[in-house]
Design an enzyme around this catalytic site. Structure first.
Site, PDB file in Angstrom:
ATOM      1  N   LYS A  50       0.730  -1.352   0.067  1.00 42.68           N
ATOM      2  CA  LYS A  50       0.087  -0.028   0.059  1.00 42.68           C
ATOM      3  C   LYS A  50       1.031   1.129  -0.036  1.00 42.68           C
ATOM      4  CE  LYS A  50      -2.428  -1.152   3.798  1.00 42.68           C
ATOM      5  NZ  LYS A  50      -2.282  -2.400   3.883  1.00 42.68           N
ATOM      6  N   THR A  51       1.939   1.268   1.013  1.00 41.17           N
ATOM      7  CA  THR A  51       2.798   2.418   0.919  1.00 41.17           C
ATOM      8  C   THR A  51       3.342   2.777  -0.164  1.00 41.17           C
ATOM      9  OG1 THR A  51       2.863   2.114   3.296  1.00 41.17           O
ATOM     10  CG2 THR A  51       4.332   3.531   2.264  1.00 41.17           C
TER      11      THR A  51
ATOM     12  N   GLU B 243      -3.247   6.123   1.464  1.00 33.67           N
ATOM     13  CA  GLU B 243      -3.242   4.521   1.731  1.00 33.67           C
ATOM     14  C   GLU B 243      -4.353   4.538   2.701  1.00 33.67           C
ATOM     15  OE1 GLU B 243      -0.007   2.142   4.334  1.00 33.67           O
ATOM     16  OE2 GLU B 243       0.727   3.757   3.222  1.00 33.67           O
TER      17      GLU B 243
END
Length: 464
Positions: free
Chosen positions: A121-122, A165
């Protein structure tokens, strides 16, 4: 022009303001002109960065840190009910706002992209933030890690796009209603909050159902959990589904990934045309993250060729295979990986980037609940390294669980043929690694806890 400050956020107080998610929201509010205050357990570079933006940051938690005129108190799921500032908020009848609600309020009125799922995600959010900035679109973004270039996890942009995010760990991602959502994969994780895969699928279905009318879900065509989610939601009214990956059935199909040292060249087939671009971080996993980012940007109407070129300017996120330095011919790299899938991806990326190097890992397990459920798989992942040092479990927000220790990982690693050593005193790790490492080796400090602090100490020992 981006929206202003929601009324409830004019004078917010953040409990745990130094956290990755909390600090990002605080930074955006500060840049929008809010009078931000908060507290954190210890001093940090993040606390200093917030002060530089005009925020008041207290160290330690005490009732007196909460100003009587605060318009709300912002908390994450990690804040306990007996926190003195939270108790004081109740006494003063100050509204308590969850971090996800605060972020959702900042995204309203903008064209938002929310990135969810395991794992990456990051990285994926960061790739989008960098590429959109490179294209002059001046996005706002909130990320769970600091970009290697700008060195920040969040910014307030004047453009129409907000990239965030979206954290599924505590179901908080259900608060968002993005125009475009990315789901990288759906796996059994976050065991303190989900009892089964069915619960996780239900949570992701709720998240998908919040996508704006005629919005787009970008989802992996390769990962079993993502494929199952696609099957469950494909017929939702008003939802466009775009799949990506190496599968022949993918809408954005990865034709080829060619490793080139610490970068990759990726060729995709998009709308029947071949498009080749560079990903400036190593490993197949990160190349696929870039393709997810490409598909999401195209869903917003950004020309694919321009976006692909801009994605090549992304150079990484702190703690995501971040080179900390080199000493005595040994490179020290920091990895945030703490789930077996992430550990495997990063170790395979390093193996592909440096085929002749020995890989030494310093692994710190994160959370008792995760170790209890996935300790065997963590140990098996460590078998990809040439040798590993395993620390005690970093508890974060959890209390110890009887019988759950790093031994679960170590036993599994040894059973898988790994060379693994237990080190219970973190302060001794730099000396241990300096004794193991030889010129040409790669050392990975790996985990979501404070194992990252060991990188500079290892380099110092190697130098001496």
């Amino acid at each position: 022009m981006a929206p202003g400050i929601p009324a409830a956020m004019e004078r917010p107080h953040f409990i745990g303001i130094g956290g990755a998610g909390m600090s990002g929201i605080a930074k955006i509010l500060s840049r929008r002109g809010a009078k931000v205050a908060g507290s954190d357990s210890k001093e940090s570079a993040t606390a200093e960065a917030l002060r530089a933006l005009g925020a008041t940051v207290h160290i330690g938690h005490a009732a007196g840190h909460l100003a009587d005129d605060a318009t709300c108190v912002v908390v994450s799921s990690a804040i306990r009910d007996d926190n003195p500032e939270l108790v004081r908020a109740g006494e003063l009848s100050i509204p308590v706002v969850h971090r996800s609600d605060a972020l959702a309020s900042l995204m309203r009125g903008l064209r938002s992209i929310a990135v969810a799922g395991t794992h990456g995600k990051t990285t994926t959010t960061s790739m989008l933030a960098v590429a959109l900035t490179e294209l002059g679109l001046d996005p706002s973004y909130a990320i769970g890690g600091d970009l290697a270039g700008p060195g920040t996890n969040a910014t307030h942009g004047e453009g129409a796009i907000f990239v965030a995010e979206a954290d599924e760990s505590d179901r908080s991602f259900q608060k968002y209603d993005p125009e475009v959502a990315i789901v990288l994969n759906v796996e059994l994780d976050h065991h303190a909050n989900y009892a089964s895969m069915d619960e996780i699928y239900d949570s992701f279905e709720t998240f998908t159902g919040k996508i704006a009318p005629d919005g787009t879900l970008v989802v992996s065509a390769d990962q079993a959990g993502a494929v199952e989610l696609t099957r469950r939601v494909r017929d939702l009214s008003g939802l466009n589904v775009v799949t990506y990956g190496e599968s022949e059935t993918a809408d954005v199909r990865v034709h080829k990934i060619t490793p080139r040292g610490l970068t990759s060249e990726v060729t995709v087939v998009l709308n029947g045309k071949y498009l080749t671009f560079t990903v400036s971080v190593p490993g197949r996993h990160y190349a696929l993250n870039a393709v997810a980012a490409l598909a999401a940007g195209v869903a917003l109407g950004i020309p694919a060729h321009n976006l692909a070129s801009a994605l090549g300017t992304y150079t990484g996120v702190k703690r995501r295979l971040q080179l900390k330095g080199e000493a005595a011919g040994v490179q020290v790299i920091d990895s945030y990986a703490h789930h077996p899938t992430e550990m495997t991806a990063d170790l395979e990326a390093m193996r592909g980037a440096a085929t002749d190097a020995r890989i030494l890992v310093v692994f710190q397990p994160h959370l008792f609940s995760r170790t209890q459920e996935l300790g065997t798989e963590m140990g098996q992942a460590l078998a990809l390294a040439d040798a590993s040092v395993v620390l005690d479990i970093y508890p974060a927000r959890e209390d110890p669980v009887p019988g759950v220790t790093s031994a679960l990982i170590i036993d599994a690693a040894k059973a898988a043929g790994a060379d693994v050593t237990a080190v219970h005193d973190k302060a001794k790790v730099p000396e241990v690694i300096a004794g193991m490492a030889k010129p040409g080796d790669l050392v990975l400090t790996m985990g979501a806890g404070d194992v990252t602090d060991l990188g500079p100490q290892i380099l110092e020992h190697l130098s001496s």
